[in-house]
Scaffold this motif. Structure first.
Motif, short mmCIF file in Angstrom:
data_model
loop_
_atom_site.label_atom_id
_atom_site.label_comp_id
_atom_site.label_asym_id
_atom_site.label_seq_id
_atom_site.Cartn_x
_atom_site.Cartn_y
_atom_site.Cartn_z
N VAL A 198 28.27 33.30 62.39
CA VAL A 198 28.21 34.75 62.22
C VAL A 198 27.01 35.34 62.97
CG1 VAL A 198 27.81 36.58 60.52
CG2 VAL A 198 29.43 34.73 60.03
N ALA A 199 25.89 34.62 63.00
CA ALA A 199 24.71 35.13 63.70
C ALA A 199 24.96 35.25 65.20
CB ALA A 199 23.52 34.21 63.43
N VAL A 200 25.59 34.23 65.78
CA VAL A 200 25.87 34.27 67.22
C VAL A 200 26.83 35.42 67.54
CG1 VAL A 200 26.92 33.02 69.14
CG2 VAL A 200 25.42 31.82 67.55
N ILE A 201 27.89 35.56 66.74
CA ILE A 201 28.84 36.66 66.98
C ILE A 201 28.17 38.00 66.78
CG2 ILE A 201 30.97 37.73 66.14
CD1 ILE A 201 32.04 34.98 65.50
N GLY A 202 27.29 38.11 65.80
CA GLY A 202 26.60 39.37 65.55
C GLY A 202 25.69 39.76 66.69
N TRP A 203 24.94 38.79 67.23
CA TRP A 203 24.08 39.10 68.37
C TRP A 203 24.90 39.55 69.58
CZ3 TRP A 203 21.33 33.82 67.37
CH2 TRP A 203 20.45 33.96 66.29
N ALA A 204 25.99 38.83 69.82
CA ALA A 204 26.85 39.20 70.96
C ALA A 204 27.46 40.59 70.74
CB ALA A 204 27.94 38.17 71.15
N TYR A 205 27.86 40.87 69.51
CA TYR A 205 28.45 42.18 69.19
C TYR A 205 27.44 43.30 69.43
CZ TYR A 205 30.68 45.88 66.47
OH TYR A 205 31.24 47.07 66.07
N GLY A 206 26.22 43.11 68.96
CA GLY A 206 25.22 44.15 69.13
C GLY A 206 24.88 44.42 70.58
N SER A 207 24.75 43.36 71.37
CA SER A 207 24.43 43.53 72.79
C SER A 207 25.56 44.24 73.53
CB SER A 207 24.14 42.17 73.42
OG SER A 207 23.07 41.52 72.77
N HIS A 208 26.79 43.81 73.25
CA HIS A 208 27.93 44.40 73.93
C HIS A 208 28.12 45.85 73.51
CE1 HIS A 208 32.26 43.52 75.53
NE2 HIS A 208 31.69 44.54 76.12
N LEU A 209 27.93 46.15 72.23
CA LEU A 209 28.07 47.52 71.76
C LEU A 209 27.05 48.44 72.41
CD1 LEU A 209 29.41 49.55 69.89
CD2 LEU A 209 27.81 48.86 68.09
N THR A 210 25.82 47.95 72.58
CA THR A 210 24.79 48.75 73.24
C THR A 210 25.21 49.12 74.66
OG1 THR A 210 23.07 47.66 71.94
CG2 THR A 210 22.38 48.80 73.95
N SER A 211 25.78 48.16 75.37
CA SER A 211 26.22 48.45 76.75
C SER A 211 27.39 49.41 76.76
CB SER A 211 26.59 47.14 77.46
OG SER A 211 27.69 46.52 76.83
N LEU A 212 28.30 49.30 75.81
CA LEU A 212 29.44 50.22 75.77
C LEU A 212 29.01 51.65 75.46
CD1 LEU A 212 32.24 48.17 73.94
CD2 LEU A 212 32.11 48.79 76.35
N LEU A 213 28.03 51.81 74.59
CA LEU A 213 27.55 53.15 74.26
C LEU A 213 26.76 53.77 75.40
CD1 LEU A 213 26.42 52.65 70.55
CD2 LEU A 213 28.48 53.78 71.39
N ALA A 214 26.38 52.98 76.38
CA ALA A 214 25.65 53.50 77.54
C ALA A 214 26.56 53.76 78.72
CB ALA A 214 24.55 52.51 77.94
N VAL A 215 27.88 53.76 78.50
CA VAL A 215 28.84 53.91 79.59
C VAL A 215 29.80 55.04 79.26
CG1 VAL A 215 30.81 52.84 80.74
CG2 VAL A 215 28.70 51.54 80.42
N GLN A 216 30.04 55.91 80.24
CA GLN A 216 31.04 56.96 80.11
C GLN A 216 32.32 56.53 80.81
OE1 GLN A 216 29.21 60.49 81.73
NE2 GLN A 216 28.60 61.21 79.70
N HIS A 217 33.44 56.76 80.15
CA HIS A 217 34.74 56.43 80.72
C HIS A 217 35.42 57.71 81.23
CE1 HIS A 217 34.89 52.25 79.12
NE2 HIS A 217 34.09 52.77 78.20
N THR A 218 36.07 57.60 82.37
CA THR A 218 36.84 58.72 82.92
C THR A 218 38.31 58.51 82.57
OG1 THR A 218 35.29 58.92 84.76
CG2 THR A 218 37.41 60.02 84.99
N PRO A 219 38.84 59.24 81.61
CA PRO A 219 40.22 59.02 81.18
C PRO A 219 41.23 59.40 82.27
CG PRO A 219 38.98 60.26 79.53
CD PRO A 219 38.16 60.25 80.79
N THR A 220 42.24 58.57 82.42
CA THR A 220 43.39 58.87 83.29
C THR A 220 44.64 58.68 82.43
OG1 THR A 220 43.38 56.56 84.07
CG2 THR A 220 42.20 58.18 85.40
N PRO A 221 44.94 59.63 81.56
CA PRO A 221 45.91 59.39 80.49
C PRO A 221 47.38 59.34 80.91
CG PRO A 221 45.14 61.66 80.43
CD PRO A 221 44.35 60.96 81.49
#
Length: 437
Positions: free
Chosen positions: A222-245
């Motif tokens: 759980v600790a390894v998954i949690g660390w990976a989750y937090g790092s990945h979430l930080t990068s996702l929140l720092a990225v804007q997506h351009t929708p092409t719906p």
């Protein structure tokens, strides 16, 4: 007219005109295949082709003229269109000019259909293209539900499965005689395993070494998954997506108020009448609800581009022509405002047309085949779209340098609000049950 002269030749097929010939060639602007330039004399009906058009089709007709020893005059149809069949059986546009023998050839290029083959002859195809949708990119935004996409669904399922396995192992190990007091504490054990996932502090008493080994392995996972989750979430929140719906006609159908625009004199318009494919059926549904619009003007019209940029309409066109429009817009604005769908449909050939039964077509055929085998037409097209790669390779995500706002995190707030609401409902039920007892 060349048509009458050609039929006097006593050999077939011929190599080239020994004494030269003069042909009439019909053409209409269709970038990037055919591009018109203002004529030097200001005339628009009949003029020298080499001075007013450029592009791959101009290169092709010039090579044919040189190898077959003919000159030609260019004529534009009054409606500047490919041509459509009228109820009386006659044709408009370039197809009509060739079928009425007003022109020996028409550049097009044309897609082959059954009705057109009844009126004119086609050369071998020198290019194949698909239809696609072209629309305006939405404003870049941060996905408020990105915290759910950090882990793949299979990993979420694996985490739940692993939790159940650890819970089962822990309960089996606690069934020893000296552990009778922990035998039926399954609910509390499962709750504590979930607490570990949520990174909450817990106190677990009276554990044997075998149980500590199982739970210790669970804590590490759980600790390894949690660390990976937090790092990945930080990068996702720092990225804007351009929708092409809008990627298909189904997407357009599910988007109220969105119009689909197409040219009326194309093979797609003909397919709507008698076609049976899924794409054609979707187009008929759009037509039935009044959301399929026929655009008779130029596809370079500013009014059309404004409608596309507003996001209220998408354009149905060939993939290559969508590239041309996107490249021209990028050249003038420096921004990739448009996108084309990843979904393609109705592939068609691109050919020149000539008069029905004309011997000229048999002379043109091997020369066009040689140009296709040499890759010349694709080379000319690539040279015609120098700005295409800028938007084709443009990323759909951009880094965010500003602070996060509640608008970016409303998905998490929604989950929190739902949890608090559920907890309040459960609390009220517990109070009512306690009073009833």
């Amino acid at each position: 007219m060349f048509h009458g002269f050609l039929r006097t030749l006593d050999f077939h097929p011929f190599i080239r005109f020994p004494n030269g010939a003069s042909l009439v060639v019909a053409a209409a602007a269709w970038p990037p295949h055919v591009l018109f330039e203002p004529p030097p004399d200001g005339k628009a009906e009949r003029r020298s082709c080499t001075s007013v058009i450029k592009g791959p089709m101009a290169n092709m007709i010039n090579i044919l003229a040189e190898t077959l020893n003919f000159t030609y005059m260019l004529v534009q149809p009054l409606d500047k269109a490919w041509g459509s069949r009228l109820p009386n059986g006659s044709w408009t546009g370039m197809v009509g000019m060739v079928s009425r023998q007003e022109a020996d050839l028409a550049l097009g290029p044309f897609g082959q259909t059954e009705s057109r083959t009844q009126a004119v002859d086609f050369t071998p195809s020198f290019f194949f293209d698909h239809r696609c949708l072209m629309g305006s990119k939405s404003v870049p935004e941060i996905d408020a539900w990105s915290f759910l996409y950090v882990l793949a669904p299979t990993l979420w399922a694996g985490l739940v499965g692993a939790c159940l396995v650890v819970w089962t192992a822990t309960m089996l190990l606690s069934l020893a005689p000296q552990r009778d007091s922990h035998r039926w504490r399954s609910g509390q054990t499962l709750f504590r395993l979930v607490q570990i996932i949520m990174n909450q502090d817990i106190a677990w008493e009276s554990l044997g070494w075998h149980e500590r080994g199982v739970l210790g392995g669970w804590v590490v996972v759980v600790a390894v998954i949690g660390w990976a989750y937090g790092s990945h979430l930080t990068s996702l929140l720092a990225v804007q997506h351009t929708p092409t719906p809008i990627q298909s006609f189904q997407d357009a159908l599910h988007q109220p108020g969105l119009n689909v625009i197409m040219r009326p004199d194309t093979i797609l318009a003909e397919a709507i009448i008698g076609g049976t494919s899924k794409e054609v059926q979707d187009l008929r549904l759009l037509q039935a609800v009044g959301r399929l619009r026929q655009w008779g003007g130029s596809l370079f019209d500013e009014d059309l581009h404004d409608q596309l940029k507003e996001g209220n309409s998408v354009l149905v066109t060939t993939s290559l022509f969508a590239d041309e429009l996107i490249a021209l817009d990028f050249k003038s604005t420096g921004i990739c405002n448009f996108y084309k769908s990843n979904w393609f449909f109705i592939a068609s050939s691109h050919c020149m047309i000539g008069q029905k039964g004309s011997t000229l077509m048999s002379a043109i055929t091997p020369r066009i085949t040689a140009m296709v085998e040499a890759g010349l037409y694709h080379h000319w097209l690539a040279a015609q779209l120098p700005q295409y790669g800028q938007c084709h390779s443009a990323h759909s995500t951009t880094a965010v340098m500003s602070s996060l706002s509640l608008h970016n995190l409303w998905g998490m707030v929604a989950v929190l609000s739902s949890g608090l609401t559920l907890a309040a409902v459960v609390f009220c039920i517990e109070v009512l049950v306690a009073k009833a007892r």
